[in-house]
Design a protein around this motif. Structure first.
Motif, PDB file in Angstrom:
ATOM      1  N   ILE A  30       0.846  -1.188   0.000  1.00 26.57           N
ATOM      2  CA  ILE A  30       0.000   0.000   0.000  1.00 26.57           C
ATOM      3  C   ILE A  30       0.884   1.241   0.000  1.00 26.57           C
ATOM      4  CG2 ILE A  30      -1.750   1.313   1.238  1.00 26.57           C
ATOM      5  CD1 ILE A  30      -2.762  -1.307   0.009  1.00 26.57           C
ATOM      6  N   ALA A  31       0.685   2.081  -0.995  1.00 31.14           N
ATOM      7  CA  ALA A  31       1.420   3.345  -1.090  1.00 31.14           C
ATOM      8  C   ALA A  31       0.479   4.490  -0.734  1.00 31.14           C
ATOM      9  CB  ALA A  31       1.969   3.545  -2.501  1.00 31.14           C
ATOM     10  N   ILE A  32       0.977   5.418   0.071  1.00 26.60           N
ATOM     11  CA  ILE A  32       0.214   6.608   0.451  1.00 26.60           C
ATOM     12  C   ILE A  32       1.013   7.822   0.000  1.00 26.60           C
ATOM     13  CG2 ILE A  32      -0.741   7.946   2.358  1.00 26.60           C
ATOM     14  CD1 ILE A  32      -0.997   5.296   3.906  1.00 26.60           C
ATOM     15  N   LEU A  33       0.401   8.644  -0.813  1.00 31.35           N
ATOM     16  CA  LEU A  33       1.079   9.811  -1.378  1.00 31.35           C
ATOM     17  C   LEU A  33       0.688  11.049  -0.593  1.00 31.35           C
ATOM     18  CD1 LEU A  33       0.509   8.974  -5.154  1.00 31.35           C
ATOM     19  CD2 LEU A  33       2.334   8.178  -3.618  1.00 31.35           C
ATOM     20  N   GLY A  34       1.614  11.529   0.241  1.00 33.35           N
ATOM     21  CA  GLY A  34       1.362  12.673   1.103  1.00 33.35           C
ATOM     22  C   GLY A  34       1.400  12.282   2.565  1.00 33.35           C
ATOM     23  N   THR A  35       2.008  13.138   3.389  1.00 27.52           N
ATOM     24  CA  THR A  35       2.138  12.846   4.818  1.00 27.52           C
ATOM     25  C   THR A  35       1.464  13.925   5.659  1.00 27.52           C
ATOM     26  OG1 THR A  35       4.266  14.000   5.005  1.00 27.52           O
ATOM     27  CG2 THR A  35       4.329  11.645   4.454  1.00 27.52           C
ATOM     28  N   GLY A  36       0.355  14.453   5.174  1.00 29.89           N
ATOM     29  CA  GLY A  36      -0.433  15.397   5.959  1.00 29.89           C
ATOM     30  C   GLY A  36      -1.449  14.657   6.812  1.00 29.89           C
ATOM     31  N   MET A  37      -2.447  15.375   7.271  1.00 29.48           N
ATOM     32  CA  MET A  37      -3.460  14.786   8.138  1.00 29.48           C
ATOM     33  C   MET A  37      -4.209  13.666   7.424  1.00 29.48           C
ATOM     34  SD  MET A  37      -4.666  15.002  11.264  1.00 29.48           S
ATOM     35  CE  MET A  37      -4.162  16.602  11.900  1.00 29.48           C
ATOM     36  N   ALA A  38      -4.554  13.854   6.161  1.00 29.26           N
ATOM     37  CA  ALA A  38      -5.257  12.818   5.412  1.00 29.26           C
ATOM     38  C   ALA A  38      -4.368  11.601   5.167  1.00 29.26           C
ATOM     39  CB  ALA A  38      -5.754  13.386   4.084  1.00 29.26           C
ATOM     40  N   GLY A  59      -8.426  13.888   1.619  1.00 29.01           N
ATOM     41  CA  GLY A  59      -7.974  15.196   2.058  1.00 29.01           C
ATOM     42  C   GLY A  59      -8.653  16.329   1.313  1.00 29.01           C
ATOM     43  N   ARG A  60      -8.328  17.525   1.704  1.00 24.98           N
ATOM     44  CA  ARG A  60      -8.948  18.714   1.101  1.00 24.98           C
ATOM     45  C   ARG A  60      -8.736  18.751  -0.393  1.00 24.98           C
ATOM     46  NH1 ARG A  60      -8.298  24.845   3.342  1.00 24.98           N
ATOM     47  NH2 ARG A  60      -9.704  23.938   4.896  1.00 24.98           N
ATOM     48  N   TYR A  61      -7.562  18.394  -0.871  1.00 27.37           N
ATOM     49  CA  TYR A  61      -7.241  18.545  -2.290  1.00 27.37           C
ATOM     50  C   TYR A  61      -7.453  17.269  -3.085  1.00 27.37           C
ATOM     51  CZ  TYR A  61      -5.037  22.308   0.226  1.00 27.37           C
ATOM     52  OH  TYR A  61      -4.812  23.345   1.097  1.00 27.37           O
ATOM     53  N   GLY A  62      -7.681  16.138  -2.386  1.00 28.15           N
ATOM     54  CA  GLY A  62      -8.075  14.908  -3.058  1.00 28.15           C
ATOM     55  C   GLY A  62      -9.588  14.817  -3.162  1.00 28.15           C
ATOM     56  N   ASP A  63     -10.269  15.029  -2.040  1.00 27.07           N
ATOM     57  CA  ASP A  63     -11.734  15.097  -2.071  1.00 27.07           C
ATOM     58  C   ASP A  63     -12.206  16.354  -2.789  1.00 27.07           C
ATOM     59  OD1 ASP A  63     -11.932  12.766  -0.628  1.00 27.07           O
ATOM     60  OD2 ASP A  63     -12.323  13.739   1.289  1.00 27.07           O
ATOM     61  N   TRP A  64     -11.338  17.344  -2.883  1.00 26.38           N
ATOM     62  CA  TRP A  64     -11.656  18.667  -3.441  1.00 26.38           C
ATOM     63  C   TRP A  64     -12.870  19.220  -2.709  1.00 26.38           C
ATOM     64  CZ3 TRP A  64      -7.882  20.857  -5.763  1.00 26.38           C
ATOM     65  CH2 TRP A  64      -8.062  22.075  -6.430  1.00 26.38           C
ATOM     66  N   ALA A  65     -12.694  19.356  -1.388  1.00 23.29           N
ATOM     67  CA  ALA A  65     -13.783  19.739  -0.512  1.00 23.29           C
ATOM     68  C   ALA A  65     -13.277  20.708   0.549  1.00 23.29           C
ATOM     69  CB  ALA A  65     -14.390  18.506   0.157  1.00 23.29           C
ATOM     70  N   TYR A  66     -14.190  21.467   1.123  1.00 20.51           N
ATOM     71  CA  TYR A  66     -13.840  22.442   2.156  1.00 20.51           C
ATOM     72  C   TYR A  66     -13.889  21.727   3.499  1.00 20.51           C
ATOM     73  CZ  TYR A  66     -13.443  27.281   3.867  1.00 20.51           C
ATOM     74  OH  TYR A  66     -13.002  28.455   4.423  1.00 20.51           O
ATOM     75  N   ILE A  67     -12.914  20.850   3.750  1.00 21.13           N
ATOM     76  CA  ILE A  67     -12.901  20.073   4.981  1.00 21.13           C
ATOM     77  C   ILE A  67     -11.735  20.517   5.857  1.00 21.13           C
ATOM     78  CG2 ILE A  67     -14.097  18.090   4.025  1.00 21.13           C
ATOM     79  CD1 ILE A  67     -11.449  16.703   3.629  1.00 21.13           C
ATOM     80  N   TRP A  68     -11.929  20.345   7.162  1.00 18.63           N
ATOM     81  CA  TRP A  68     -10.934  20.758   8.123  1.00 18.63           C
ATOM     82  C   TRP A  68      -9.956  19.617   8.394  1.00 18.63           C
ATOM     83  CZ3 TRP A  68     -16.249  22.023   9.597  1.00 18.63           C
ATOM     84  CH2 TRP A  68     -16.567  23.359   9.306  1.00 18.63           C
TER      85      TRP A  68
END
Length: 435
Positions: free
Chosen positions: A4-12, A407-416
């Motif tokens: 399993i690869a996860i691209l990005g190490t932010g909250m999402a 995440g915000r930029y994957g879901d393209w949503a205004y999420i916290w």
């Protein structure tokens, strides 16, 4: 063992890693930077100054996430009742402005109140085609044009008429008529902000919530994705490395992710290109006194003030600044689609300082002990009238080829941030169900 690869190490990304760990899978996480955190990164500068990549606080009502983040900082967090205010033409107004009109020019207050009365007597709901229609229907023309429509241009870089209403949620409080009258006639009103209180780590900035998650994944920093082959299930990186995968979850912004996918159809690429997002210049200032603004963040409506929002990191944790000092974080917004950034980020520092003095936040006698500008390429999703159909097409394609998004930029949503964590968990579970 599933790869399993996860691209990005932010909250999402770490939400996805947490879900993988719960499923008995140790994922590999990749980040283009030399540090973890993504949009929730924190930076410690010489002299004792800590600034996050824009303002971040945890105000989730999800007790599971609350407990998880609290445990990650060993219970060492600050807890606050939220203080928010507004600045308009020399007036400091408690938030939200619609029930805190006391002290504003009488003619303005009268017009606003009369229009709220008209709204309360309306027998049919008007047609809502965009955010401007929603504002006028909810608050009347005068209040809408004076406050939220002006802020929209500063914060979202486009007009309310060019935005949809899907993102609003609890963000704009719709008051009862009696609340408007009470707030106009008396100086104090009830606290009705949708963020009643929040938590913030005592040490190390907001990213401290993520550090303990590092042990549940293999983390590869300085790995910028340049190509994904969904047929061969291979990810290629700018440093020459490549990685095979059985499942992948991405928090990479959709406009960057889609062009990197081998064989992406032209209509999907064009849809991704239509997605708009603001970019921000965050001006961070350290000051030789702490009594700057008695609010955790403030909204600025005047267009001739270069920043849209101001936050006070030293009020989130005293360890964000040297003893006796204060800090300010001003947000200036731009976008490639609507308001291009045509200057260096550091060129925003002096205008911000000048406007802070004009507003009375800074004094001429203040010593600026630290100054720095961050450029954030992806700040807030702009929910313009093209965003919904374009997002639907892109998401459908990613689901077809088995790439999870979060995440915000994957879901393209205004999420916290806390919602982003859950988004990562959900994306990982979907991917695991297919591999």
């Amino acid at each position: 063992m599933r790869r399993i690869a996860i691209l990005g190490t932010g909250m999402a990304g770490f939400g996805a890693a947490h879900a993988a760990h719960a499923a008995g899978v140790r994922p590999v996480m990749y980040d283009m930077h030399d540090h973890i955190g993504g949009h929730t990164a924190s930076y410690e500068f010489p002299g004792g100054w800590t600034f996050d990549e824009g303002p971040h606080v945890s105000f989730t009502d999800n007790t599971r996430v609350q407990d998880l983040l609290a445990a990650n900082v060993e219970g060492k967090y600050e807890a606050f009742a939220t203080k928010v205010n507004n600045y308009w033409k020399g007036h400091w107004i408690k938030h939200p402005a619609q029930i805190n009109l006391h002290g504003l020019p009488p003619d303005l207050v009268t017009k606003i109140m009369m229009e709220f009365v008209e709204i309360s007597q309306r027998t049919e709901e008007p047609t809502i085609r965009n955010y401007e229609d929603w504002l006028r229907a909810s608050f009347g023309n005068t209040f809408s044009e004076t406050f939220p429509m002006e802020y929209t241009v500063k914060y979202h870089t486009t007009t309310a008429a060019n935005m949809n209403t899907e993102w609003i949620g609890p963000r704009l409080y719709r008051p009862k008529l009696e609340e408007v009258f009470r707030g106009a006639l008396q100086p104090k009103s009830d606290d009705v902000h949708y963020i009643a209180g929040f938590r913030y780590p005592t040490h190390g900035g907001f990213v401290s919530y993520l550090h303990p998650f590092r042990k549940i994944a293999d983390i590869q920093l300085d790995h910028r994705v340049v190509k994904i082959d969904p047929k061969e299930r291979v990810i290629y990186f700018a440093n020459g490395a490549k990685a095979d995968y059985d499942g992948v979850v991405s928090s990479i912004p959709l406009p960057e992710l889609v062009p990197m996918i081998a064989g992406a159809p032209r209509d999907v690429v064009e849809a991704a290109e239509r997605l708009a997002c603001s970019e921000a210049v965050i001006v961070n200032l350290g000051v030789d006194r702490a009594d700057l603004v008695d609010a955790h963040w403030s909204y600025f409506y005047d267009r001739d003030i270069c920043f849209a929002r101001l936050s006070t990191p030293h009020l989130q944790s005293p360890n964000n600044v040297p003893p006796g000092c204060g800090s300010l974080q001003a947000e200036c917004y731009y976008s490639k689609k609507y308001r291009p950034l045509n200057q260096r980020p550091e060129d925003c520092i002096e205008p911000v300082i000048a406007d802070l003095k004009r507003c009375g936040v800074l004094r001429e006698t203040d010593k600026i002990l630290f100054r720095q500008a961050m450029h954030i390429p992806y700040a807030n999703v702009i929910f313009d009238l093209e965003s919904m159909p374009a997002t639907k097409l892109v998401h459908g394609y990613l689901e077809d080829i088995g790439i999870g998004y979060c995440g915000r930029y994957g879901d393209w949503a205004y999420i916290w941030t806390d919602q982003s964590f859950v988004s990562g968990e959900n994306a990982l579970q979907k991917v695991l169900s297919k591999v």
